[in-house]
Design a protein around this motif. Structure first.
Motif, PDB file in Angstrom:
ATOM      1  N   LYS A  50       0.826  -1.198   0.000  1.00  0.00           N
ATOM      2  CA  LYS A  50       0.000   0.000   0.000  1.00  0.00           C
ATOM      3  C   LYS A  50       0.864   1.253   0.000  1.00  0.00           C
ATOM      4  CE  LYS A  50      -4.008  -2.084   2.271  1.00  0.00           C
ATOM      5  NZ  LYS A  50      -4.876  -2.096   3.482  1.00  0.00           N
ATOM      6  N   HIS A  51       2.014   1.168   0.664  1.00  0.00           N
ATOM      7  CA  HIS A  51       2.958   2.282   0.712  1.00  0.00           C
ATOM      8  C   HIS A  51       3.459   2.618  -0.695  1.00  0.00           C
ATOM      9  CE1 HIS A  51       6.070   4.723   2.780  1.00  0.00           C
ATOM     10  NE2 HIS A  51       6.827   4.386   1.765  1.00  0.00           N
ATOM     11  N   ILE A  52       3.817   1.581  -1.445  1.00  0.00           N
ATOM     12  CA  ILE A  52       4.294   1.779  -2.818  1.00  0.00           C
ATOM     13  C   ILE A  52       3.163   2.235  -3.729  1.00  0.00           C
ATOM     14  CG2 ILE A  52       5.210   0.591  -4.855  1.00  0.00           C
ATOM     15  CD1 ILE A  52       7.326   1.107  -2.803  1.00  0.00           C
ATOM     16  N   GLU A  53       1.997   1.620  -3.592  1.00  0.00           N
ATOM     17  CA  GLU A  53       0.850   1.970  -4.438  1.00  0.00           C
ATOM     18  C   GLU A  53       0.409   3.409  -4.224  1.00  0.00           C
ATOM     19  OE1 GLU A  53      -1.922  -0.998  -3.320  1.00  0.00           O
ATOM     20  OE2 GLU A  53      -1.037  -2.570  -4.585  1.00  0.00           O
ATOM     21  N   ALA A  54       0.700   3.961  -3.038  1.00  0.00           N
ATOM     22  CA  ALA A  54       0.349   5.351  -2.739  1.00  0.00           C
ATOM     23  C   ALA A  54       1.356   6.336  -3.321  1.00  0.00           C
ATOM     24  CB  ALA A  54       0.240   5.549  -1.230  1.00  0.00           C
ATOM     25  N   GLY A  55       2.368   5.808  -4.021  1.00  0.00           N
ATOM     26  CA  GLY A  55       3.358   6.673  -4.649  1.00  0.00           C
ATOM     27  C   GLY A  55       4.524   7.036  -3.748  1.00  0.00           C
ATOM     28  N   LYS A  56       4.611   6.391  -2.583  1.00  0.00           N
ATOM     29  CA  LYS A  56       5.711   6.671  -1.660  1.00  0.00           C
ATOM     30  C   LYS A  56       6.908   5.780  -1.987  1.00  0.00           C
ATOM     31  CE  LYS A  56       2.446   7.945   1.997  1.00  0.00           C
ATOM     32  NZ  LYS A  56       1.967   7.656   3.366  1.00  0.00           N
ATOM     33  N   SER A  57       8.045   6.118  -1.433  1.00  0.00           N
ATOM     34  CA  SER A  57       9.277   5.408  -1.794  1.00  0.00           C
ATOM     35  C   SER A  57       9.829   4.596  -0.625  1.00  0.00           C
ATOM     36  CB  SER A  57      10.343   6.400  -2.264  1.00  0.00           C
ATOM     37  OG  SER A  57      10.683   7.306  -1.218  1.00  0.00           O
ATOM     38  N   LEU A  58      10.674   3.648  -0.962  1.00  0.00           N
ATOM     39  CA  LEU A  58      11.439   2.878   0.011  1.00  0.00           C
ATOM     40  C   LEU A  58      12.916   3.109  -0.280  1.00  0.00           C
ATOM     41  CD1 LEU A  58       9.450  -0.484  -0.117  1.00  0.00           C
ATOM     42  CD2 LEU A  58       9.279   1.284   1.643  1.00  0.00           C
ATOM     43  N   THR A  59      13.722   3.177   0.769  1.00  0.00           N
ATOM     44  CA  THR A  59      15.137   3.510   0.603  1.00  0.00           C
ATOM     45  C   THR A  59      16.013   2.432   1.221  1.00  0.00           C
ATOM     46  OG1 THR A  59      14.571   5.863   0.770  1.00  0.00           O
ATOM     47  CG2 THR A  59      16.896   5.275   0.986  1.00  0.00           C
ATOM     48  N   ILE A  60      17.032   2.008   0.489  1.00  0.00           N
ATOM     49  CA  ILE A  60      18.017   1.065   1.025  1.00  0.00           C
ATOM     50  C   ILE A  60      19.187   1.879   1.564  1.00  0.00           C
ATOM     51  CG2 ILE A  60      19.634  -0.792   0.465  1.00  0.00           C
ATOM     52  CD1 ILE A  60      17.674  -1.755  -1.634  1.00  0.00           C
ATOM     53  N   ARG A  61      19.547   1.628   2.838  1.00  0.00           N
ATOM     54  CA  ARG A  61      20.598   2.417   3.481  1.00  0.00           C
ATOM     55  C   ARG A  61      21.683   1.503   4.047  1.00  0.00           C
ATOM     56  NH1 ARG A  61      16.076   5.964   5.755  1.00  0.00           N
ATOM     57  NH2 ARG A  61      16.057   7.707   4.296  1.00  0.00           N
ATOM     58  N   GLY A  62      22.907   2.031   4.044  1.00  0.00           N
ATOM     59  CA  GLY A  62      24.027   1.297   4.618  1.00  0.00           C
ATOM     60  C   GLY A  62      25.343   1.676   3.979  1.00  0.00           C
ATOM     61  N   ASP A  63      26.388   1.874   4.806  1.00  0.00           N
ATOM     62  CA  ASP A  63      27.727   2.103   4.291  1.00  0.00           C
ATOM     63  C   ASP A  63      28.311   0.791   3.783  1.00  0.00           C
ATOM     64  OD1 ASP A  63      27.686   4.796   4.776  1.00  0.00           O
ATOM     65  OD2 ASP A  63      28.621   4.659   6.759  1.00  0.00           O
ATOM     66  N   LYS A  64      29.489   0.879   3.179  1.00  0.00           N
ATOM     67  CA  LYS A  64      30.105  -0.304   2.575  1.00  0.00           C
ATOM     68  C   LYS A  64      30.328  -1.418   3.590  1.00  0.00           C
ATOM     69  CE  LYS A  64      32.474   2.155  -1.166  1.00  0.00           C
ATOM     70  NZ  LYS A  64      33.777   2.488  -1.776  1.00  0.00           N
ATOM     71  N   GLU A  65      30.638  -1.055   4.828  1.00  0.00           N
ATOM     72  CA  GLU A  65      30.946  -2.080   5.830  1.00  0.00           C
ATOM     73  C   GLU A  65      29.705  -2.515   6.605  1.00  0.00           C
ATOM     74  OE1 GLU A  65      31.318   1.935   7.815  1.00  0.00           O
ATOM     75  OE2 GLU A  65      31.879   1.021   5.884  1.00  0.00           O
ATOM     76  N   GLU A  66      28.535  -2.004   6.246  1.00  0.00           N
ATOM     77  CA  GLU A  66      27.310  -2.321   6.976  1.00  0.00           C
ATOM     78  C   GLU A  66      26.399  -3.232   6.172  1.00  0.00           C
ATOM     79  OE1 GLU A  66      26.803   1.818   9.560  1.00  0.00           O
ATOM     80  OE2 GLU A  66      25.946   1.686   7.535  1.00  0.00           O
ATOM     81  N   HIS A  67      25.602  -4.025   6.881  1.00  0.00           N
ATOM     82  CA  HIS A  67      24.591  -4.856   6.229  1.00  0.00           C
ATOM     83  C   HIS A  67      23.417  -3.969   5.853  1.00  0.00           C
ATOM     84  CE1 HIS A  67      22.359  -8.548   5.335  1.00  0.00           C
ATOM     85  NE2 HIS A  67      21.320  -7.984   5.929  1.00  0.00           N
ATOM     86  N   ALA A  68      22.995  -4.010   4.596  1.00  0.00           N
ATOM     87  CA  ALA A  68      21.973  -3.095   4.094  1.00  0.00           C
ATOM     88  C   ALA A  68      20.628  -3.306   4.791  1.00  0.00           C
ATOM     89  CB  ALA A  68      21.814  -3.262   2.589  1.00  0.00           C
ATOM     90  N   VAL A  69      19.912  -2.209   4.995  1.00  0.00           N
ATOM     91  CA  VAL A  69      18.547  -2.256   5.508  1.00  0.00           C
ATOM     92  C   VAL A  69      17.660  -1.451   4.569  1.00  0.00           C
ATOM     93  CG1 VAL A  69      19.301  -2.459   7.907  1.00  0.00           C
ATOM     94  CG2 VAL A  69      18.809  -0.196   6.973  1.00  0.00           C
TER      95      VAL A  69
END
Length: 394
Positions: A50-69
């Motif tokens: 529903k978040h995506i269908e509403a036109g909102k975004s999701l972001t992948i975050r993390g530095d090179k040494e971190e596990h992405a979230v």
């Protein structure tokens, strides 16, 4: 391209009845340049869909040494690759049985082209935001007031962070970052988020409590306008109001005048930290006496105000107390337990719970009715069991 007749012939060879299947048949074909590396698939729950269908975004975050979230506006998700024995096909515009008329009887052939395929997908799992790095970044240049001089020089920008900078560096959603900024008493100054130097913060709090005492105000009714007017010559009004927000609850009376109700627990806790920050251990009896004397008259100190801030050692003689803030412990489950059990071999449930709870959830250890409430579990067993217990989202 297959025809309806070829499909029917295939069913006969396989000894399958045509009436057992939907009348619409998909005939799949692969494009010339299809590759398994062209697309990454991600499984989303209903909320994120529903978040995506509403036109909102999701972001992948993390530095090179971190596990992405992956982060939405208000939540953080762990990203893990899940393998599947089935081949997952990416078919744009693919129609499912609920798209076709229920009374369809004549066979229908639909040709669809596969754009990509994969035998794994990204699986999301709610997790607590990783916020320890936030305070570490802000502590690179804590704010100590306008009289700090050269610390506000033009070369200081590299150690100051806007919200955009923090979103780039911290593995958490914007809402979770803002909540943590409030918890650590950070404030926005000239577009940069700053954490106050502890001594400066105590100086501001001292100004407020002294004013309350001199004016004989009730701690539950500290007027905003008079406070800013009286203390304005000593410190910037923005800092005075920030201190009132940190240690009090803002409200408006029936005459629309703004007041603050100072929080006794927060004020007493701050005074305790000030006393303990430069001492390795403090005689408990002496500390309790000095602590009560240090808080504003009319406030009462209690040890339960120091949960997750200080640790009492009742096994020593004399009994002692030392500073141990939960925010200084590792975020990782196993590292935190290793750290705690390196400090002492046995923990009472009362002592350890403030350091292992996350939000309203915590680890519960079953104790036999005939045993004292002492946790002395071998660390290897704890490391094996607590990863699933520690997070309320698993």
């Amino acid at each position: 391209m297959r025809t309806i007749e070829e499909v029917q012939a295939t069913l006969q060879i396989a000894k399958l009845k045509e009436e057992d299947f939907h009348p619409t048949v998909h005939c799949l074909s692969f494009g010339e340049h299809v590759s398994s590396g062209d697309y990454c698939l991600m499984e989303l729950d209903e909320t994120l869909c529903k978040h995506i269908e509403a036109g909102k975004s999701l972001t992948i975050r993390g530095d090179k040494e971190e596990h992405a979230v992956l982060c939405s506006e208000d939540k953080t998700y762990d990203l893990k690759i899940a393998d599947t024995s089935n081949l997952l096909l990416f078919i744009p515009g693919c129609e499912t049985p609920d798209h076709f008329p229920r009374d369809q009887s004549a066979p229908n052939l639909v040709h669809a082209q596969v754009w990509g395929f994969s035998n794994n997908y990204w699986e999301l799992r709610r997790q607590h935001p990783r916020l320890k790095k936030l305070k570490k970044l802000l502590m690179e240049k804590p704010y100590a007031g306008l009289l700090a001089g050269v610390e506000e020089g033009s070369d200081g920008n590299t150690l100051r962070y806007t919200m955009e900078d923090l979103l780039d560096r911290i593995q958490a959603s914007e809402k979770e970052i803002l909540s943590q900024l409030q918890d650590i008493h950070a404030c926005e100054i000239d577009g940069y988020w700053r954490i106050l130097d502890f001594d400066y913060e105590m100086k501001l709090l001292g100004h407020v409590t002294q004013l309350v005492d001199s004016e004989s105000w009730s701690f539950s009714k500290v007027p905003r306008s008079v406070s800013l007017q009286e203390l304005g010559p000593l410190e910037p009004k923005e800092m005075i109001e920030h201190c009132l927000n940190c240690y009090g609850r803002r409200y408006t009376d029936e005459d629309r005048e703004v007041y603050f109700a100072l929080d006794e627990d927060k004020v007493c806790q701050a005074m305790a930290q000030m006393l303990l920050q430069n001492a390795v251990k403090f005689n408990l009896a002496e500390f309790l006496e000095v602590w009560q004397q240090s808080v504003p008259e009319g406030m009462t100190t209690r040890l339960d105000q120091l949960r997750s801030v200080a640790l009492v050692d009742r096994s020593s003689r004399p009994e002692t107390i030392s500073l141990l803030r939960v925010e200084d412990l590792p975020e990782d489950t196993l590292e935190r337990f290793s750290c705690l059990f390196s400090m002492r071999e046995k923990w009472t449930e009362e002592d350890i719970v403030p350091y292992i709870q996350l939000g309203s959830s915590c680890i519960h250890v079953a104790l036999a009715s005939d045993t004292p409430a002492i946790l002395s579990v071998p660390l290897t067993i704890i490391m094996h069991l607590t990863r699933r217990l520690f997070s309320p989202y698993l």
